[in-house]
Design a protein around this motif. Structure first.
Motif, mmCIF file in Angstrom:
data_model
loop_
_atom_site.group_PDB
_atom_site.id
_atom_site.type_symbol
_atom_site.label_atom_id
_atom_site.label_comp_id
_atom_site.label_asym_id
_atom_site.label_seq_id
_atom_site.Cartn_x
_atom_site.Cartn_y
_atom_site.Cartn_z
ATOM 1 N N MET A 1 0.831 -1.214 0.000
ATOM 2 C CA MET A 1 0.000 0.000 0.000
ATOM 3 C C MET A 1 0.864 1.262 0.000
ATOM 4 N N ALA A 2 0.303 2.300 -0.514
ATOM 5 C CA ALA A 2 1.085 3.522 -0.662
ATOM 6 C C ALA A 2 1.249 4.244 0.667
ATOM 7 N N ASN A 3 2.409 4.712 0.852
ATOM 8 C CA ASN A 3 2.693 5.607 1.967
ATOM 9 C C ASN A 3 2.023 6.943 1.663
ATOM 10 N N LYS A 4 1.493 7.626 2.654
ATOM 11 C CA LYS A 4 0.813 8.902 2.412
ATOM 12 C C LYS A 4 1.710 9.917 1.697
ATOM 13 N N SER A 5 2.978 9.938 2.056
ATOM 14 C CA SER A 5 3.868 10.932 1.481
ATOM 15 C C SER A 5 4.217 10.606 0.029
ATOM 16 N N ASP A 6 3.876 9.394 -0.411
ATOM 17 C CA ASP A 6 4.072 9.027 -1.805
ATOM 18 C C ASP A 6 3.062 9.703 -2.711
ATOM 19 N N LEU A 7 2.012 10.225 -2.091
ATOM 20 C CA LEU A 7 0.929 10.796 -2.858
ATOM 21 C C LEU A 7 1.358 12.150 -3.417
ATOM 22 N N VAL A 8 1.330 12.282 -4.752
ATOM 23 C CA VAL A 8 1.693 13.549 -5.367
ATOM 24 C C VAL A 8 0.444 14.404 -5.535
ATOM 25 N N LEU A 9 -0.610 13.751 -6.003
ATOM 26 C CA LEU A 9 -1.832 14.489 -6.312
ATOM 27 C C LEU A 9 -3.023 13.788 -5.678
ATOM 28 N N ASP A 10 -3.882 14.611 -5.072
ATOM 29 C CA ASP A 10 -5.093 14.065 -4.475
ATOM 30 C C ASP A 10 -6.267 14.960 -4.887
ATOM 31 N N VAL A 11 -7.069 14.479 -5.822
ATOM 32 C CA VAL A 11 -8.200 15.261 -6.316
ATOM 33 C C VAL A 11 -9.457 14.738 -5.647
ATOM 34 N N LYS A 12 -10.232 15.664 -5.074
ATOM 35 C CA LYS A 12 -11.455 15.239 -4.381
ATOM 36 C C LYS A 12 -12.663 16.020 -4.892
ATOM 37 N N ASN A 13 -13.648 15.287 -5.369
ATOM 38 C CA ASN A 13 -14.958 15.844 -5.740
ATOM 39 C C ASN A 13 -14.866 17.076 -6.641
ATOM 40 N N LEU A 14 -13.964 17.028 -7.588
ATOM 41 C CA LEU A 14 -13.788 18.169 -8.491
ATOM 42 C C LEU A 14 -15.036 18.367 -9.344
ATOM 43 N N LYS A 15 -15.455 19.620 -9.435
ATOM 44 C CA LYS A 15 -16.616 19.926 -10.263
ATOM 45 C C LYS A 15 -16.335 21.197 -11.051
ATOM 46 N N THR A 16 -16.400 21.101 -12.390
ATOM 47 C CA THR A 16 -16.161 22.250 -13.251
ATOM 48 C C THR A 16 -17.353 22.419 -14.180
ATOM 49 N N VAL A 17 -17.894 23.631 -14.202
ATOM 50 C CA VAL A 17 -19.094 23.855 -15.017
ATOM 51 C C VAL A 17 -18.813 24.889 -16.105
ATOM 52 N N PHE A 18 -19.640 24.866 -17.151
ATOM 53 C CA PHE A 18 -19.591 25.879 -18.189
ATOM 54 C C PHE A 18 -20.952 26.547 -18.295
ATOM 55 N N PHE A 19 -20.937 27.870 -18.453
ATOM 56 C CA PHE A 19 -22.167 28.617 -18.672
ATOM 57 C C PHE A 19 -22.190 28.981 -20.146
ATOM 58 N N THR A 20 -23.053 28.342 -20.919
ATOM 59 C CA THR A 20 -23.089 28.619 -22.357
ATOM 60 C C THR A 20 -24.490 29.054 -22.767
ATOM 61 N N ASN A 21 -24.621 29.442 -24.053
ATOM 62 C CA ASN A 21 -25.920 29.882 -24.559
ATOM 63 C C ASN A 21 -26.979 28.807 -24.414
ATOM 64 N N SER A 22 -26.540 27.551 -24.606
ATOM 65 C CA SER A 22 -27.544 26.480 -24.528
ATOM 66 C C SER A 22 -27.780 26.026 -23.084
ATOM 67 N N GLY A 23 -27.131 26.674 -22.139
ATOM 68 C CA GLY A 23 -27.398 26.348 -20.742
ATOM 69 C C GLY A 23 -26.146 26.053 -19.949
ATOM 70 N N LEU A 24 -26.363 25.755 -18.654
ATOM 71 C CA LEU A 24 -25.238 25.424 -17.791
ATOM 72 C C LEU A 24 -25.034 23.918 -17.838
ATOM 73 N N PHE A 25 -23.763 23.471 -17.917
ATOM 74 C CA PHE A 25 -23.551 22.028 -17.808
ATOM 75 C C PHE A 25 -22.288 21.738 -17.026
ATOM 76 N N LYS A 26 -22.259 20.526 -16.442
ATOM 77 C CA LYS A 26 -21.109 20.096 -15.664
ATOM 78 C C LYS A 26 -20.179 19.319 -16.576
ATOM 79 N N ALA A 27 -19.064 19.933 -16.971
ATOM 80 C CA ALA A 27 -18.111 19.244 -17.842
ATOM 81 C C ALA A 27 -17.344 18.191 -17.048
ATOM 82 N N VAL A 28 -17.104 18.490 -15.762
ATOM 83 C CA VAL A 28 -16.483 17.516 -14.868
ATOM 84 C C VAL A 28 -17.336 17.489 -13.605
ATOM 85 N N ASP A 29 -17.778 16.319 -13.213
ATOM 86 C CA ASP A 29 -18.744 16.226 -12.126
ATOM 87 C C ASP A 29 -18.273 15.236 -11.067
ATOM 88 N N ASP A 30 -17.946 15.768 -9.887
ATOM 89 C CA ASP A 30 -17.664 14.937 -8.730
ATOM 90 C C ASP A 30 -16.542 13.928 -8.996
#
Ligand SMILES: Nc1ncnc2c1ncn2[C@@H]1O[C@H](COP(=O)(O)OP(=O)(O)OP(=O)(O)O)[C@@H](O)[C@H]1O
Ligand SMILES: Nc1ncnc2c1ncn2[C@@H]1O[C@H](COP(=O)(O)OP(=O)(O)O)[C@@H](O)[C@H]1O
Ligand code: SF4
Ligand code: SF4
Ligand SMILES: [Mg+2]
Ligand SMILES: [Mg+2]
Lengths: 331, 335
Positions: free
Chosen positions: B1-30
């Motif tokens: 198992m990985a040691n905690k300090s081995d962790l370079v990147l830890d992404v949690k519940n990332l959510k990125t949205v776009f506001f466009t003419n056709s509406g709001l959408f979640k390009a990246v969700d959770d």
């Protein structure tokens, strides 16, 4: 062997490279350099090779969309290389093309139905209700709904647009369809739909495909025979299974070894060639592959290998082993 | 198992949205995932599923407007990048976290010599003289196996071939020895023999430098040949995650299974000519009008009533093999 539908002999297409204010010729692009092959009725010949090796130029020359510098193109036995526009017209119906970019090749202001029906209307083969019925049938054949005939290209997805292009190519009931990277711009799941459609249509109509793609797996899947091009020349041509099981040209071998296999337990990627493809402007002398070939010998720099029969239905252009190339099985 | 300090990147519940003419959408969700030191994580999916937006979110380069990161955390070596101000982020970007793109000219300036571009990138983050940085630049070009690196350093991007430009971009991205490298379709525009060279190069350098790598691709062959772990995305969400061998041996999500069945393989001997491929019917749904339940339901052969009503949670099916499907357990038998 069935009679060849298409026979290409020694096809060459050179473009001058000009420079300076006087636009003097400073070099020559050897886009296609002595390519010969034949294509039988109901057969699919795959044409593979890296970017710029001349695949599209072969395709466009066959259709007389570019004028070859030399060589001969015979369609259904008739030499069409030098036919005038009017004399070519009846032959135009027998050969159609499907391009890579289903976005650029559709007129955004025409409805999908008009796009598909246009060749029929132009050739005066149908009009009015009859035209509409035929277009509706073409839509069904390629897996589109006739009620989509009123829609414009932007209302379709990439895969659907490629279906529109295929329906249009089918309209005149051609005998030869040239497909220039028809699935390269599509997502994998959509790519499979279009490949299946092309295979199904061929089974129903018996036409021939000259199928161009840079993805070896796609070409392997759809083709009966495969030709490998490098810098304007065919370096190897063989039945599909034979070519993939026992590639003989060092370039074909390198190409196959470069394909990442979708199996993590399979042998890891080995780059068998260094460097980039040389420029087709004044390409290397002798065997054009000698600058990257691991097996290059002194004579490869000066002697140009001819495409020779190497047994097992294989033709290879390589000076190794008296012109039969490198036998993969013993390597 | 990985040691905690081995962790370079830890992404949690990332959510990125776009506001466009056709509406709001979640390009990246959770979206959640981790990358360890020296590890390669592949993110795979069809166009529009959110791979590039994920990459841009990690780099804090999402164009705003129309886009915005609206939730989650992106922890790089213990620091939440989403909490940094732009000046602090500039000190991290290109230094601890770097990105290479499909098109090298996205990150190369056409009117500056290759070597000078690397010098500038290095001097932005390290207190070095031009001469010292110049030596690093040549060293980096040598590292990415550009022949005659000192001469090439004085050339402009247009004087290099496509494969060489890709190498130069990699040299620049790695010049500061980042902890994490993000490669967004780095070989998609390249010929297959050049692709093999560049992939081998990226993996060699990663091993040598111990960099964590997020490799984004739509090509399952590239995934199989490079990654240790894989995330499969569909319509902005992670639908499956597993070690590469487990994923290819027994995919748990019907979409992953469908993708694997729809790619043609170079023929095994005896395979019938022109066998039909398994296709996934239909197309990817529009993000603006996602179905309420499982986004894959309209294309899924296994869909049942429940799938249309409720989004399936990501569940662990053993050994860290995650899948978001109500019927994951049956997939191997039914599909
Ligand atoms: N009209 C033209 N004028 C000058 N050179 C040309 C012309 N058309 C093609 N070429 C050159 O001829 C060579 C072969 O081009 P072609 O388009 O046939 O390659 P291709 O194999 O189809 O490549 P790709 O895989 O990138 O589509 C290239 O070097 C190209 O730049
Ligand atoms: N600048 C932008 N403006 C609006 N929509 C965008 C923008 N960038 C990406 N998107 C949308 O976000 C979704 C995910 O895109 P992307 O991450 O680029 O997909 P991919 O997986 O192909 O890399 C797509 O629907 C795309 O159209
Ligand atoms: S002819 Fe010579 S250089 Fe060309 S492929 Fe054969 S061995 Fe290599
Ligand atoms: S949740 Fe239902 S619709 Fe979604 S992938 Fe699983 S079986 Fe198919
Ligand atoms: Mg082309
Ligand atoms: Mg992308």
């Amino acid at each position: 062997m069935t009679e060849a539908l298409l026979e290409v002999t020694d096809l060459t297409k050179h473009y001058p490279v000009r420079a300076g204010v006087l636009r003097r010729q400073v070099g020559t692009v050897h886009a296609v350099d002595g390519v010969s092959f034949s294509l039988g009725t109901g057969e699919t010949l795959g044409l593979v090779g890296e970017s710029g090796c001349g695949k599209s130029t072969v395709a466009r020359s066959v259709l007389r969309l570019v004028e070859p510098t030399s060589g001969q193109i015979r369609l259904e036995g008739e030499d069409i290389t030098h036919l005038s526009k009017t004399a070519l017209r009846p032959h135009r119906r027998s050969m159609q093309i499907v391009f890579q970019d289903p976005f650029a090749s559709l007129n955004p202001r025409m409805t999908a139905g008009d796009i598909v029906g246009e060749p029929l209307a132009v050739h005066g083969l149908a009009s009015g209700k009859e035209l509409e019925a035929r277009v509706a049938r073409l839509f069904e054949q390629v897996g589109l709904r006739p009620d989509q005939m009123q829609n414009f290209p932007h209302q379709f997805s990439g895969g659907q647009r490629q279906r529109i292009c295929i329906a249009r190519a089918l309209a005149l009931e051609p005998r030869l369809i040239v497909c220039d990277e028809p699935v390269s711009a599509l997502d994998v799941s959509i790519q499979a739909q279009v490949i299946n459609l092309l295979i199904d249509l061929q089974r129903q109509h018996g036409f021939s495909y000259l199928f161009i793609a840079h993805d070896l797996a796609v070409v392997a899947h759809i083709s009966h025979r495969v030709a490998v091009m490098y810098l304007g020349r065919i370096v190897e041509i063989a039945d599909k299974d034979e070519l993939f099981r026992n590639p003989r040209h060092p370039y074909t071998q390198a190409l196959l070894a470069s394909v990442p296999v979708a199996n993590p337990l399979a042998k890891k990627l080995v780059p068998l060639v260094d460097g980039d493809v040389p420029s087709p402007v004044n390409p290397p002398s002798g065997c054009a592959f000698h600058t990257r070939c691991r097996f290059a010998m002194e004579r490869c720099r000066t002697e140009r290998p001819a495409l020779l029969d190497a047994g097992d239905g294989h033709q290879v252009a390589c000076l190794l082993n008296e012109g039969t190339g490198r036998n993969n099985a013993v390597a | 198992m990985a040691n905690k300090s081995d962790l370079v990147l830890d992404v949690k519940n990332l959510k990125t949205v776009f506001f466009t003419n056709s509406g709001l959408f979640k390009a990246v969700d959770d979206l959640s995932f981790t990358v360890k030191r020296g590890e390669t994580l592949a993110i795979v999916g069809e166009s529009g599923c959110g791979k590039s937006v994920t990459a841009l979110s990690l780099m804090r380069l999402v164009p705003d407007p129309p886009g915005r990161i609206v939730g989650g955390s992106v922890t790089l070596e213990g620091t939440d990048l989403l909490a940094l101000d732009e000046a602090q982020m500039r000190a991290v970007r290109g230094n601890r976290i770097s990105m290479i793109f499909q098109e090298p000219m996205t990150s190369l300036n056409p009117v500056i010599r290759i070597g000078d571009q690397i010098v500038e990138a290095v001097r932005l983050h390290r207190n070095l003289s031009r001469k010292e940085a110049g030596e690093i630049a040549v060293e980096m070009l040598r590292l990415v196996r550009i022949p005659e690196p000192a001469r090439r350093a004085r050339e402009y991007p247009h004087q290099l071939s496509g494969g060489m430009r890709q190498r130069a971009m990699i040299a620049m991205a790695l010049a500061c020895r980042p902890a994490l490298l993000i490669a967004d379709e780095p070989t998609t525009a390249l010929d297959v023999t050049i692709q093999a060279q560049i992939l081998a190069l990226i993996l060699d350098l990663q091993r040598e430098l111990g960099t964590g790598l997020v490799l984004i691709t739509h090509d399952l062959g590239v995934v199989a040949q490079t990654a240790q772990r894989v995330i499969v995305m569909y319509a902005g969400r992670k639908v499956e995650e597993a070690g590469v061998e487990a994923l290819f041996a027994a995919p748990k999500h019907p979409y992953t299974r469908g993708l694997m069945a729809s790619i043609p393989a170079v023929p095994a001997s005896g395979a019938p000519a022109q066998a039909r491929l398994n296709e996934i019917p239909g197309t990817v749904p529009s993000l603006v009008r996602l179905p309420q339940g499982c986004a894959f339901a309209p294309r899924c052969k296994l869909a049942v009533k429940r799938c249309e009503a409720e989004y399936p949670p990501l569940a662990d099916w053993g050994g860290g093999h995650l899948a978001a499907c109500w019927r994951a357990e049956e997939v191997a038998e039914v599909a």
